[in-house]
Write a protein that holds these residues in place. Structure first.
Motif, short mmCIF file in Angstrom:
data_model
loop_
_atom_site.label_atom_id
_atom_site.label_comp_id
_atom_site.label_asym_id
_atom_site.label_seq_id
_atom_site.Cartn_x
_atom_site.Cartn_y
_atom_site.Cartn_z
N PHE A 46 -15.70 8.42 10.26
CA PHE A 46 -15.49 7.54 9.11
C PHE A 46 -14.41 6.52 9.48
O PHE A 46 -13.63 6.73 10.41
CB PHE A 46 -15.18 8.33 7.83
CG PHE A 46 -13.89 9.10 7.81
CD1 PHE A 46 -12.71 8.51 7.43
CD2 PHE A 46 -13.86 10.45 8.16
CE1 PHE A 46 -11.53 9.24 7.39
CE2 PHE A 46 -12.69 11.19 8.12
CZ PHE A 46 -11.52 10.56 7.74
N VAL A 106 -10.28 4.65 2.93
CA VAL A 106 -11.54 4.93 3.64
C VAL A 106 -12.56 3.86 3.24
O VAL A 106 -12.83 3.67 2.06
CB VAL A 106 -12.07 6.33 3.28
CG1 VAL A 106 -13.41 6.60 3.93
CG2 VAL A 106 -11.07 7.39 3.69
N VAL A 110 -11.26 3.83 8.50
CA VAL A 110 -10.18 3.51 7.57
C VAL A 110 -9.67 2.09 7.87
O VAL A 110 -9.90 1.56 8.96
CB VAL A 110 -9.02 4.52 7.68
CG1 VAL A 110 -9.50 5.91 7.30
CG2 VAL A 110 -8.43 4.53 9.08
#
Lengths: 161, 273
Positions: B137, B125, B139
């Protein structure tokens, strides 16, 4: 001038992300990006309001699952409209709150409708209303303090100094 | 009108609207979309040190206020967690034994792994969501590793979200707890099915059971039902039932804590067409 606009945008983006991360359900976190768009538009007019709205919309686009450019478009229109309402006026506290509340609602509405039209992740699920209403209300409460600060930061400097 | 286009629209506004529409159009085209997704991820990664610094500055105040108001509750929760750890260790040992038995039986029956899905992709992440509804979010693995929109994302053995965008080297994941997210679940004990809707990063998931009259035991495990438009495969752990609130609202406490995510697994499973 561009540096001051850039600094304001950076502060708004970082403060918005920081506060939203810490508030439970984001209920108590003001929508600082749209608040700053409204404040800039109120201080410097519709063209700069639209330009600042475009830049802050791009920043919002970076964090959201919505299509790129959608927040930029919505915030541009909000900045222009807020500037057209009455740039350069002396804003009373209640008027700052009303303008900010209206700007936040309009921004959220435009992004939600746009996302739904484009078939993207809808922001109009029932669960999104609480946090959004909280963001609008707290932004309106913060607005009377933020507007004078933004106006002072972006005030044109006297020639020859 | 001076300073306006023939249609009466100020040139600056027209230019910015055109730029926004161009971005939206490019975002819907395959190759350009990948470039834009990469640009968004790069911008977020550039901002993440500032965001982390801001959070580090605010965290002590938040923790102090939270600690003062929840000292008693924390002591009780600590005792409860100790009991749970003991119980879970025992369950883990039983699960390991059952897993071995299951593998032996599956081999004996000639069964293939579920859905024949490719091995999961581990990813780091690189940027957390900002807490707003709809925020994702990021990655550090993307299309080059076979990561595509719609794939489930796991952490600590539990579902944390699904991929909504991917490009070379990056993927954006919509967290399960986001208010715009929803997942069909089945309670592992009672077998009741329902819908778990995100209620925000720290509020977990709001649980709507098909039969609202059914009694739900706190601590019961919820797994994906595989029924919600087939967005997730069945059987992925989602969270545990939290004690009901005074208003009778039932919530799920996610098993994976979003604020502490470092490494996640992307399941290369795609919903049936």
């Amino acid at each position: 001038v561009i540096c001051r606009f850039g600094a304001l945008l950076l502060i708004a983006v970082v403060a918005d992300a920081t506060l939203a991360s810490f508030s439970a359900s984001a209920l108590a976190s003001p929508d600082l990006l749209l608040l700053s768009v409204a404040a800039v538009a109120a201080a410097r007019g519709r063209e700069r309001g639209a330009a600042f709205g475009f830049a802050s919309g791009l920043a919002a686009d970076a964090f959201l699952a919505t299509p790129a450019g959608l927040c930029a478009l919505a915030f541009t229109l909000v900045g222009h409209a807020a500037g057209a309402v009455g740039a350069g006026r002396r804003w009373r506290p209640w008027a700052c709150a009303v303008l900010t509340g209206a700007a936040c609602l309009a921004g959220f509405g435009l992004v939600s409708v746009g996302a739904a039209l484009l078939g993207a992740a809808p922001l109009v699920l029932p669960g999104a209303f609480g946090p959004t209403a909280g963001g609008v209300a707290t932004a309106a409460l913060v607005a009377p303090f933020a507007f004078p600060l933004v106006a002072r930061l972006l005030a044109p400097r006297a020639a020859g100094r | 009108v001076k300073g306006s286009s023939p249609a009466g629209i100020p040139p600056v506004l027209a230019l910015l609207v055109a730029a926004s529409l161009t971005l939206m159009t490019l975002d819907r085209l395959g190759p350009a979309s990948a470039v834009l997704t990469g640009g968004r991820a790069a911008a977020r990664q550039a901002l993440s040190p500032l965001q982390a610094a801001g959070e580090a500055a605010v965290r002590p105040l938040g923790e102090l206020a939270g600690g003062l108001s929840r000292a008693g509750a924390l002591r009780r929760e600590n005792a409860r967690l100790r009991r749970e750890v003991t119980e879970l260790r025992s369950q883990a040992a039983r699960a390991e034994a059952l897993g071995r038995e299951n593998a032996l039986l599956a081999g004996a029956l000639g069964l293939v792994p579920v859905d024949g899905a490719a091995p999961p992709v581990a990813a780091r992440v690189v940027s957390l969501p900002n807490g707003r509804a709809g925020s994702t979010f990021v990655v550090d693995r993307g299309s080059e590793a076979g990561v595509r929109p719609g794939m489930p994302v796991m952490a600590s053995g539990a579902l944390v979200g699904r991929v909504v965008r991917s490009s070379r080297g990056w993927a954006a994941v919509l967290p399960l707890a986001d208010p715009t997210s929803a997942v069909g679940i089945r309670l592992s004990g009672s077998g009741e099915t329902g819908l778990a809707e995100g209620a925000g990063r720290s509020a977990g998931l709001r649980l709507d059971l098909l039969d609202p009259a059914v009694a739900v035991a706190p601590g019961e495990l919820a797994v994906t039902s595989g029924l919600r438009h087939g967005r997730f495969p069945p059987g992925l752990p989602v969270g545990r039932v939290a004690p009901a609130s005074q208003r009778g609202e039932v919530r799920l406490r996610p098993l994976a804590e979003l604020g502490r995510l470092e490494i996640v697994q992307v399941l290369r499973w795609e919903a049936p067409a």
